[in-house]
Design an enzyme around this catalytic site. Structure first.
Site, short mmCIF file in Angstrom:
data_model
loop_
_atom_site.label_atom_id
_atom_site.label_comp_id
_atom_site.label_asym_id
_atom_site.label_seq_id
_atom_site.Cartn_x
_atom_site.Cartn_y
_atom_site.Cartn_z
N LYS A 186 0.85 -1.21 0.00
CA LYS A 186 0.00 0.00 0.00
C LYS A 186 0.88 1.24 0.00
O LYS A 186 2.05 1.21 0.39
CB LYS A 186 -0.92 0.03 1.23
CG LYS A 186 -0.21 0.00 2.60
CD LYS A 186 0.24 1.33 3.18
CE LYS A 186 0.86 1.20 4.57
NZ LYS A 186 1.67 2.31 5.00
N GLY A 283 9.46 -0.27 5.17
CA GLY A 283 9.47 0.72 4.09
C GLY A 283 8.24 1.62 4.07
O GLY A 283 8.13 2.48 3.20
N GLY A 286 3.68 -1.38 4.19
CA GLY A 286 2.76 -2.29 4.87
C GLY A 286 2.97 -3.76 4.57
O GLY A 286 2.02 -4.55 4.69
N GLY A 287 4.18 -4.16 4.25
CA GLY A 287 4.43 -5.56 3.84
C GLY A 287 4.04 -6.58 4.90
O GLY A 287 3.32 -7.54 4.60
N GLY A 288 4.52 -6.39 6.12
CA GLY A 288 4.22 -7.36 7.18
C GLY A 288 2.72 -7.41 7.44
O GLY A 288 2.13 -8.49 7.61
N ASP A 322 -2.37 -1.32 10.47
CA ASP A 322 -2.46 -1.35 9.01
C ASP A 322 -3.11 -2.62 8.46
O ASP A 322 -3.35 -2.71 7.26
CB ASP A 322 -1.04 -1.28 8.41
CG ASP A 322 -0.61 0.16 8.17
OD1 ASP A 322 -1.42 1.07 8.37
OD2 ASP A 322 0.56 0.34 7.78
C1 LIG Z 1 2.44 4.70 9.87
C2 LIG Z 1 1.54 3.71 9.20
C3 LIG Z 1 0.58 4.44 8.24
O1 LIG Z 1 -0.13 3.56 7.44
O2 LIG Z 1 2.16 2.75 8.33
P1 LIG Z 1 3.67 2.15 8.19
O3 LIG Z 1 4.63 3.26 7.97
O4 LIG Z 1 3.98 1.35 9.41
O5 LIG Z 1 3.57 1.25 6.98
C4 LIG Z 1 0.67 2.95 10.24
O6 LIG Z 1 -0.12 3.84 11.00
C5 LIG Z 1 1.44 2.08 11.18
O7 LIG Z 1 0.71 0.90 11.30
P2 LIG Z 1 1.39 -0.46 11.84
O8 LIG Z 1 2.77 -0.58 11.33
O9 LIG Z 1 0.44 -1.58 11.53
O10 LIG Z 1 1.43 -0.13 13.36
P3 LIG Z 1 1.29 -1.07 14.64
O11 LIG Z 1 2.09 -2.30 14.45
O12 LIG Z 1 -0.16 -1.20 15.02
O13 LIG Z 1 1.97 -0.13 15.74
C6 LIG Z 1 3.35 0.01 15.91
C7 LIG Z 1 3.56 1.13 16.90
O14 LIG Z 1 3.34 2.40 16.22
C8 LIG Z 1 2.65 3.30 17.08
N1 LIG Z 1 1.38 3.69 16.45
C9 LIG Z 1 0.87 2.97 15.41
C10 LIG Z 1 -0.31 3.37 14.79
C11 LIG Z 1 -0.95 4.52 15.28
N2 LIG Z 1 -2.08 4.95 14.72
N3 LIG Z 1 -0.44 5.22 16.32
C12 LIG Z 1 0.72 4.82 16.92
O15 LIG Z 1 1.18 5.47 17.83
C13 LIG Z 1 2.45 2.60 18.40
O16 LIG Z 1 3.55 2.96 19.23
C14 LIG Z 1 2.59 1.13 18.04
O17 LIG Z 1 3.08 0.38 19.12
N1 LIG Z 2 6.05 -11.06 7.44
C1 LIG Z 2 6.71 -9.92 7.72
N2 LIG Z 2 7.16 -9.15 6.73
C2 LIG Z 2 7.82 -7.99 6.99
N3 LIG Z 2 8.09 -7.54 8.22
C3 LIG Z 2 7.68 -8.27 9.26
C4 LIG Z 2 6.98 -9.48 9.05
N4 LIG Z 2 6.70 -9.97 10.26
C5 LIG Z 2 7.20 -9.12 11.16
N5 LIG Z 2 7.81 -8.08 10.58
C6 LIG Z 2 8.43 -6.94 11.28
O1 LIG Z 2 7.64 -5.77 11.02
C7 LIG Z 2 8.47 -4.64 10.71
C8 LIG Z 2 7.71 -3.68 9.82
O2 LIG Z 2 7.63 -4.24 8.56
P1 LIG Z 2 6.75 -3.82 7.33
O3 LIG Z 2 5.32 -4.14 7.56
O4 LIG Z 2 7.37 -4.43 6.13
O5 LIG Z 2 6.98 -2.26 7.22
P2 LIG Z 2 6.10 -0.98 7.50
O6 LIG Z 2 5.38 -1.19 8.82
O7 LIG Z 2 7.11 0.12 7.55
O8 LIG Z 2 5.17 -0.83 6.37
C9 LIG Z 2 9.73 -5.25 10.09
O9 LIG Z 2 10.85 -4.45 10.28
C10 LIG Z 2 9.86 -6.61 10.79
O10 LIG Z 2 10.66 -6.50 11.95
#
Ligand SMILES: C[C@@](CO)(OP(=O)(O)O)[C@H](O)COP(=O)(O)OP(=O)(O)OC[C@H]1O[C@@H](n2ccc(N)nc2=O)[C@H](O)[C@@H]1O
Ligand SMILES: Nc1ncnc2c1ncn2[C@@H]1O[C@H](COP(=O)(O)OP(=O)(O)O)[C@@H](O)[C@H]1O
Length: 480
Positions: A186, A283, A286-288, A322
């Protein structure tokens, strides 16, 4: 001579194009020669297909490509096509073409496709008669199912009177066989943080744009009830892998919930999981989370749990903010922590996605003191009008991660470059595939560029429909 078949890699593009040019020489003297020799593979299309895992290469003992097959999945919902299959002429008659063909058909079957189609010359020994030996039968090419393939033929200038179309039916994967599912990436087209909840999570507003590109998840049912991760990601132990955690959570939920019987006769309640990672980790793509959502949706089908999308989305939310958008499988306007979703239909766009090879830790960014957390609320119309495009993390990431800043600056030379999520990947929206590939082709070696298309509906939803259809068809014809 032994050979190995594996997924093609972008570094092999020139070699594969050269194989095609050599293979076409075999048609010299045939009436189709003029049109066949006039058409060569566009490298950017091949690269696109390789990035989607749709090309397999045969390597000789020296790991040199000697043949390849390219599957096309744009033809229709449950139909895959052979876009190209070529073997070096001096490597003919050794079973390489047959092995490539079987490999591609096996993948298509595991991915839920019901049929593989191709167009070929009727009178050439290594064309129609070869495919007939491998389960393909000539079909009525005037039928509506072949309108798309014939249109392609017309565009290529191929001689219609010499070409036949052939199909091979596929059956749904059996109980102990691998199934293949997409886990799309995404982009966050904008991201605003409007507040903080008492539990520390941030209230945000964002638009999730799903892409037609991402990871591949493979699942195989196990009789012993265990969840096993094969392969695994370096630095991510299986108990923390989101794909494994998703399977375990679903298993626990199904065992505890009333009215759901995971131990139902005939459905083994364990699973082997393999993931082909393409989405850069950490990155912001949202891969994980997508891997986890794919496991939830696919296992709900394979374990025959019949849980609703709402239940799966809630289980997903427990794994990460996410995950719900990937479970629901629609590009969407999001609020709350990203779980309150309003599906959006967005204009067709291609994206150049740049990986600066700098993972950015999401948690640290959410904790950054300089992060703007009290932005005024945006509206869907302010996003649609193009007014709202900022990402609250961008200034923080720019200041802390110079490689991401450099990627934003480079891509910014072609238009408006944006950060996705908490980064480090950055992207640029393009109106056409050609514009996007032209920019991607100039990507500096320090970064990796991927061209992807935005989609309103996730490839996961398409895959689910395919798998359901394949299973229904196999059940009604008593194929298993
Ligand atoms: C910033 C965003 C935007 O789409 O994406 P990524 O950069 O990770 O892809 C997301 O909000 C990331 O979502 P995700 O990566 O699933 O977050 P989670 O595992 O639920 O949370 C990881 C940590 O980020 C913080 N967190 C996350 C989401 C949110 N709305 N508020 C927060 O403060 C919290 O400290 C949480 O412990
Ligand atoms: N199946 C998975 N693929 C990628 N990352 C994973 C997975 N399972 C756990 N993780 C952890 O989640 C973290 C966030 O990964 P990812 O979802 O790829 O990035 P982001 O949250 O920045 O979009 C990684 O650094 C890794 O430690």
């Amino acid at each position: 001579m032994s050979f190995l078949i594996e997924r093609a890699d972008p570094s092999q593009i020139d070699a594969l194009c050269a194989i095609e040019r050599k293979a076409v020489q075999l048609f010299r003297g045939h009436p189709a020669w003029a049109s066949y020799s006039a058409i060569s593979i566009p490298p950017e299309l091949l690269q696109q297909a390789i990035g989607r895992g749709l090309v397999w290469v045969a390597l000789n003992e020296a790991a040199v490509p000697v043949g390849f097959v390219w599957l096309d999945t744009d033809a229709g919902d449950s139909v895959a096509g052979i876009a190209e299959i070529d073997v070096l002429p001096d490597h003919g008659q050794r079973g390489i073409g047959a092995a490539l063909l079987e490999h591609a058909c096996a993948w298509a079957g595991a991915a839920g496709y019901r049929r593989v189609d191709l167009g070929t010359l009727a009178d050439v020994r290594w064309n129609a008669p070869f495919y007939a030996k491998h389960g393909f039968a000539v079909v009525d090419k005037d039928g509506p199912a072949f309108a798309y393939a014939r249109e392609r033929d017309r565009e290529n200038g191929f001689p219609d009177h010499l070409r036949v179309f052939m199909s091979r039916p596929l059956s749904a994967p059996g109980r102990g066989e691998w199934t293949v599912w997409p886990a799309p990436a995404k982009l966050n087209l904008f991201l605003r943080i409007t507040g903080r909840r008492p539990d520390g999570y941030h209230e945000l507003q964002t638009v999730f744009r799903l892409l037609d590109w991402g990871d591949e998840v493979r699942l195989r049912l196990r009789d012993d009830g265990e969840v096993r991760r094969l392969g695994g990601i370096p630095g991510v132990p299986p108990p923390t892998d989101l794909a494994v955690r998703a399977a375990q959570l679903l298993q626990r939920h199904a065992r505890a919930a009333t009215g759901v019987n995971i131990e139902r006769a005939g459905v083994p309640p364990g699973v082997d999981i393999e993931v082909t990672k393409r989405i850069p980790m950490g990155g912001g793509l949202g891969g994980g989370s997508s891997d986890a959502a794919t496991v939830l949706v696919a296992l709900n089908q394979l374990w025959r749990l019949d849980l609703t999308e709402d239940v799966l989305a809630e289980l997903g939310r427990q794994l990460g903010a996410d995950v719900p958008v990937f479970v629901r499988g629609r590009s969407a306007w999001a609020e709350g922590i990203g779980e309150q979703l309003t599906p959006l239909s967005l204009p067709s766009r291609h994206y150049v996605v740049l990986d600066p090879h700098e993972p950015v830790p999401t948690v640290a960014l959410f904790q950054a003191p300089e992060l703007t957390r009290n932005a005024p609320r945006a509206t869907i119309s302010s996003f649609v009008s193009g007014e709202t495009t900022e990402n609250a993390f961008a200034p923080v990431v720019r200041a802390r991660h110079p490689r991401v800043a450099a990627a934003l600056d480079w891509l910014g030379g072609f238009g408006q470059a944006r950060l996705s999520g908490s980064g480090g990947c950055v992207f640029l929206e393009a109106k056409s595939f050609d514009r996007a590939t032209a920019i991607a082709a100039r990507c500096p070696v320090a970064f990796t560029a991927q061209v992807a298309m935005g989609v309103d509906v996730s490839p996961l939803r398409d895959a689910l429909a395919r798998h359901r259809g394949a299973e229904r068809a196999t059940r009604t014809t008593g194929g298993r």
